[in-house]
Design an enzyme around this catalytic site. Sequence first.
Site, PDB file in Angstrom:
ATOM      1  CB  SER A  12      42.558 -16.194-100.848  1.00  0.00           C
ATOM      2  OG  SER A  12      43.007 -16.079-102.180  1.00  0.00           O
ATOM      3  CE  LYS A  64      45.793 -19.151-102.457  1.00  0.00           C
ATOM      4  NZ  LYS A  64      44.545 -18.485-102.167  1.00  0.00           N
TER       5      LYS A  64
END
Length: 189
Positions: free
Chosen positions: A51, A101
């Site tokens: 990701s 993230k």
Amino acid sequence: MTSKESNSPESFWLRVWHNQKENLILILIALVLAFLIRTFVAEPRYIPSDSMLPTLHMGDRLVVEKVSYWLHPPMTGDIIVFEPPPKLQTMGYAKDQAFIKRVIGKPGDIVAVANGKVYLNNQPLTEDYIAEPPKYQWGPQQVAENEFFVMGDNRNDSNDSHVWGFLPRENIIGHACFRFWPLKRSGFV
């Protein structure tokens, strides 16, 4: 003490116990220090998914520092590690399963995703770190107080705020600051 007394079995075992006691105390101190450092200062983490490509690769090992966010809040662009928010936990993710993230929006910011761009406060972000432009629309929406909008750098393959909403401040573990493995890509992130 005579040489006969110093060579007695009792004195031998007393010396052994004394040496072992010192070693046990040193081991205990090392364990307590390791626990305190990992809990409050820094800890190692690995990247479990794609990701964050191309910035971070699956299997990369990072140092996550925990001190700076006691002094200031996370900033736009910071790469953070966090516990899954409640919505992700209801989707089956364990509370101790850390995510990583990039911070896009801070409290009060307005975030939108449209036409292959991420907009922060109505201004398109320059994002030379992403894998490809996002192929979805989201927002605009204002980030609530004590919450953050986070996204993976692999925009189209990231389970992030555009899927599950804002990240509560209290879920943030720390700031990913240094990649130590693999050695050929080691350095600050």
